[in-house]
Write an enzyme that holds these catalytic residues in place. Structure first.
Site, PDB file in Angstrom:
ATOM      1  NE  ARG A  17      62.662  27.141  65.449  1.00 31.03           N
ATOM      2  CZ  ARG A  17      62.395  28.449  65.579  1.00 31.03           C
ATOM      3  NH1 ARG A  17      61.141  28.840  65.763  1.00 31.03           N
ATOM      4  NH2 ARG A  17      63.352  29.349  65.576  1.00 31.03           N
ATOM      5  CB  CYS A  62      58.102  30.133  64.804  1.00 31.75           C
ATOM      6  SG  CYS A  62      57.855  31.879  64.909  1.00 31.75           S
ATOM      7  CG  ASP A 119      63.856  35.207  60.227  1.00 29.21           C
ATOM      8  OD1 ASP A 119      64.626  35.543  61.132  1.00 29.21           O
ATOM      9  OD2 ASP A 119      63.438  34.037  60.092  1.00 29.21           O
ATOM     10  CE  LYS A 172      61.978  37.871  66.467  1.00 24.22           C
ATOM     11  NZ  LYS A 172      62.390  36.532  66.950  1.00 24.22           N
ATOM     12  CG  ASN A 173      65.909  37.127  65.645  1.00 26.40           C
ATOM     13  OD1 ASN A 173      65.025  37.032  66.509  1.00 26.40           O
ATOM     14  ND2 ASN A 173      65.715  36.745  64.395  1.00 26.40           N
ATOM     15  NE  ARG A 181      57.234  35.078  69.486  1.00 26.58           N
ATOM     16  CZ  ARG A 181      57.839  34.250  68.628  1.00 26.58           C
ATOM     17  NH1 ARG A 181      57.129  33.530  67.802  1.00 26.58           N
ATOM     18  NH2 ARG A 181      59.155  34.167  68.575  1.00 26.58           N
TER      19      ARG A 181
HETATM   20  C1  EPZ Z   1      67.115  31.973  64.615  1.00 24.06           C
HETATM   21  O1  EPZ Z   1      66.451  30.773  64.967  1.00 24.06           O
HETATM   22  C2  EPZ Z   1      66.047  33.044  64.579  1.00 24.06           C
HETATM   23  N1  EPZ Z   1      65.418  33.150  65.888  1.00 24.06           N
HETATM   24  C3  EPZ Z   1      64.990  32.689  63.527  1.00 24.06           C
HETATM   25  O2  EPZ Z   1      64.137  33.834  63.429  1.00 24.06           O
HETATM   26  C4  EPZ Z   1      65.659  32.500  62.168  1.00 24.06           C
HETATM   27  O3  EPZ Z   1      64.696  32.032  61.253  1.00 24.06           O
HETATM   28  C5  EPZ Z   1      66.813  31.501  62.274  1.00 24.06           C
HETATM   29  O4  EPZ Z   1      67.721  31.881  63.320  1.00 24.06           O
HETATM   30  C6  EPZ Z   1      67.602  31.429  60.964  1.00 24.06           C
HETATM   31  O5  EPZ Z   1      68.119  32.697  60.664  1.00 24.06           O
HETATM   32  C7  EPZ Z   1      66.084  33.841  66.844  1.00 24.06           C
HETATM   33  O6  EPZ Z   1      67.162  34.356  66.621  1.00 24.06           O
HETATM   34  C8  EPZ Z   1      65.403  33.941  68.178  1.00 24.06           C
HETATM   35  P1  EPZ Z   1      68.995  28.147  63.510  1.00 24.06           P
HETATM   36  P2  EPZ Z   1      67.318  29.468  65.394  1.00 24.06           P
HETATM   37  O7  EPZ Z   1      69.584  27.468  64.676  1.00 24.06           O
HETATM   38  O8  EPZ Z   1      68.549  29.909  66.064  1.00 24.06           O
HETATM   39  C9  EPZ Z   1      68.785  23.608  62.131  1.00 24.06           C
HETATM   40  C10 EPZ Z   1      62.212  35.089  63.509  1.00 24.06           C
HETATM   41  O9  EPZ Z   1      61.284  35.130  62.701  1.00 24.06           O
HETATM   42  N2  EPZ Z   1      69.365  23.322  63.455  1.00 24.06           N
HETATM   43  O10 EPZ Z   1      69.835  29.110  62.720  1.00 24.06           O
HETATM   44  O11 EPZ Z   1      66.410  28.518  66.074  1.00 24.06           O
HETATM   45  C11 EPZ Z   1      67.370  24.121  62.213  1.00 24.06           C
HETATM   46  O12 EPZ Z   1      66.448  23.057  62.266  1.00 24.06           O
HETATM   47  C12 EPZ Z   1      62.786  33.750  63.875  1.00 24.06           C
HETATM   48  O13 EPZ Z   1      62.768  36.087  64.036  1.00 24.06           O
HETATM   49  C13 EPZ Z   1      69.745  22.020  63.751  1.00 24.06           C
HETATM   50  O14 EPZ Z   1      69.606  21.112  62.931  1.00 24.06           O
HETATM   51  O15 EPZ Z   1      67.670  28.899  63.944  1.00 24.06           O
HETATM   52  C14 EPZ Z   1      67.239  24.925  60.956  1.00 24.06           C
HETATM   53  O16 EPZ Z   1      66.943  24.056  59.878  1.00 24.06           O
HETATM   54  C15 EPZ Z   1      62.015  32.611  63.259  1.00 24.06           C
HETATM   55  N3  EPZ Z   1      70.287  21.764  64.972  1.00 24.06           N
HETATM   56  C16 EPZ Z   1      68.643  25.492  60.748  1.00 24.06           C
HETATM   57  O17 EPZ Z   1      69.507  24.686  61.532  1.00 24.06           O
HETATM   58  C17 EPZ Z   1      70.463  22.762  65.906  1.00 24.06           C
HETATM   59  O18 EPZ Z   1      70.982  22.461  67.000  1.00 24.06           O
HETATM   60  C18 EPZ Z   1      68.806  26.937  61.193  1.00 24.06           C
HETATM   61  O19 EPZ Z   1      68.394  27.028  62.526  1.00 24.06           O
HETATM   62  C19 EPZ Z   1      70.065  24.070  65.582  1.00 24.06           C
HETATM   63  C20 EPZ Z   1      69.521  24.333  64.353  1.00 24.06           C
END
Ligand code: EPZ
Length: 429
Positions: free
Chosen positions: A122, A117, A306, A22-23, A398
């Site tokens: 986020r 989610c 995840d 998916k991701n 989803r």
């Molecule tokens: C991706 O989300 C995945 N979603 C999430 O999977 C997954 O949990 C996450 O990566 C971590 O592996 C998709 O790929 C569509 P991040 P993403 O940016 O990209 C902080 C699922 O179940 N952060 O890696 O949104 C954030 O708050 C979903 O498939 C900032 O501070 O996650 C978090 O604490 C749920 N500023 C951490 O980084 C930013 O600009 C990781 O977030 C971006 C993120």
């Protein structure tokens, strides 16, 4: 209101085939915008998030053909750089990849902040930091992120926090920028590597994906490509936990065992057998209870966030007390209240859950609070004594292709019902 109704006490036995990741898919599909020629994508998962992101491209003028259940042909040569409204992005977090793809193609993008989610804040500050490092100007008004650059020029960006989304987005924006872009403290997930491989198959020059330093040398033009998406690491991990939790014996096919290592290592510590083959793993228990293990979720190659709800559910029926620490998200334990309704003994304090294993869970009406929590509740229903009803199953659909069908083929007794009871109608109105 649709529900899953699950009869507990079954041991999962047999074989299951994992779908595309998916991701990876939700980033690779927008990436097609960068090539002004047709692309063919194989091993695309049949899940709502893919339908939504593909529909957005269609709305923007791309020609999308479904060649078969898991193959898409997309031609984005006629796509217009028009606004991507909240109406389009509200249902999918990954819509932010349209920012990088449209910026990379047209030098500008106007995309509504995404939905997705709900487990804490986020932000997208790291995405914005990366776009600005490429010389773009970014503004946020009325929930719309507007990004514009006279010319995208390769730059240096160091992420303050490891971010999958920001890493993917800056790769998308940088592939046609002038000169070299260096991304430091980059995410290293398998889907990051998959996007980089797809971009390179279209003529990009991305180096180092899978390490914490990714270099992108800008190219003038990108061409169409045919590409097969990697198997889903988290879907595979979910079925591994399901096999362990039910005391079953399952061959999980179409996987890349290397991607599953962070999960396999923990399951083996819990006394679960994980046998690895070229493109499959077999998971079973050699009698006895599941042993406890302490887990902290971290960016890859750490234990995936995840998989946190799924492993917490398994530990809730292990012998002893264990601790799960959420190292990525602020508030990813909302589902624990649902597990407690089934008899789990879990105390949560911020990012730490202390789990006291119980003999057995008992069936109860519960809900899916998000995608991966929903999958954990499915496994809890398989294990619990009695018949469990799970509401809000749209979360599960989803991100998991036909989870009901795949579990049923392994011996589970699961029904999907439309519950138009008064309470359901009231809730739906
Ligand atoms: C991706 O989300 C995945 N979603 C999430 O999977 C997954 O949990 C996450 O990566 C971590 O592996 C998709 O790929 C569509 P991040 P993403 O940016 O990209 C902080 C699922 O179940 N952060 O890696 O949104 C954030 O708050 C979903 O498939 C900032 O501070 O996650 C978090 O604490 C749920 N500023 C951490 O980084 C930013 O600009 C990781 O977030 C971006 C993120």
């Amino acid at each position: 209101m649709e529900k899953f109704v699950i009869k507990g006490g079954c041991r999962l036995l047999g074989e299951v085939t994992i779908s595309g990741a998916k991701n990876a898919a939700v980033a690779i599909i927008p990436a097609v915008i960068l090539a002004e020629e047709p692309c063919v994508l194989e091993n695309v998962p049949n899940i709502n998030d893919v339908f939504v992101i593909t529909h957005i491209l269609h709305e923007m003028g791309a020609d999308v053909k479904i060649l078969n259940k898991s193959t898409l042909a997309i031609n984005s040569s006629n796509i217009a750089a028009k606004e991507v409204s909240y109406e389009m992005t509200r249902h999918i977090r990954a819509s932010y990849y349209l920012m990088g793809a449209l910026l990379g193609r047209f030098g500008k993008a106007c995309v509504s902040l995404p939905g997705g989610c709900d487990f804490g804040v986020r932000p997208i500050d790291q995405h914005i930091k990366g776009f600005e490092a490429l010389g773009a100007k970014v503004s946020l008004e009325h929930g719309m992120v507007s990004i514009e650059a006279d010319e995208l020029v390769g730059g240096q960006v160091f992420f303050d926090v490891v971010s999958v989304g920001a890493t993917m987005n800056i790769m998308l924006a940088a592939v046609k920028a002038r000169g070299m872009t260096v991304i430091e403290n980059a995410a290293r997930e398998p889907h990051i590597v998959d996007l980089a491989n797809f971009l390179n198959s279209m003529g990009a020059d991305v180096m180092g994906a899978g390490t914490s330093v990714i270099k992108v040398r800008g190219v003038q033009k990108m061409h169409g490509a045919s590409y097969s998406i990697i198997p889903d690491q988290i879907e595979a991990g979910t079925y591994m936990v399901a096999a362990a939790a039910t005391g079953g014996n399952v061959l999980i096919k179409n996987v890349i065992p290397k991607h599953l290592e962070p999960i396999s290592v923990r399951l083996r510590k819990m006394g679960v057998i994980v046998d690895e083959y070229d493109d499959a793993v077999r998971v079973f228990r050699k009698g006895g209870d599941v042993m406890t293990v302490n887990v902290k979720t971290m960016p890859h190659p750490g234990f995936p966030t995840d998989m946190q709800p799924q492993i917490t559910m398994l530990l809730s029926v292990a012998q002893g007390t264990s601790i799960v620490t959420e190292g990525v998200w602020d508030n990813r334990f909302r589902y624990v209240d649902e597990l407690r309704r089934m008899g789990a003994k879990i105390q949560v304090d911020g990012k730490v859950a202390v789990i006291e294993g119980v003999e057995e869970l008992t069936a109860a009406p519960v809900r899916a609070t998000d995608l991966r929590a929903g999958a954990a509740m499915m496994i809890a229903g398989l294990v619990a004594k009695g018949v469990t009803e799970i509401e809000d199953i749209y979360h599960i659909e989803r991100g998991y292709e036909d989870m009901q069908g795949k579990l049923s083929c392994l011996g589970a007794e699961i029904k999907k019902i439309n519950d138009f009871s008064k309470s359901a109608l009231t809730a739906a109105l």
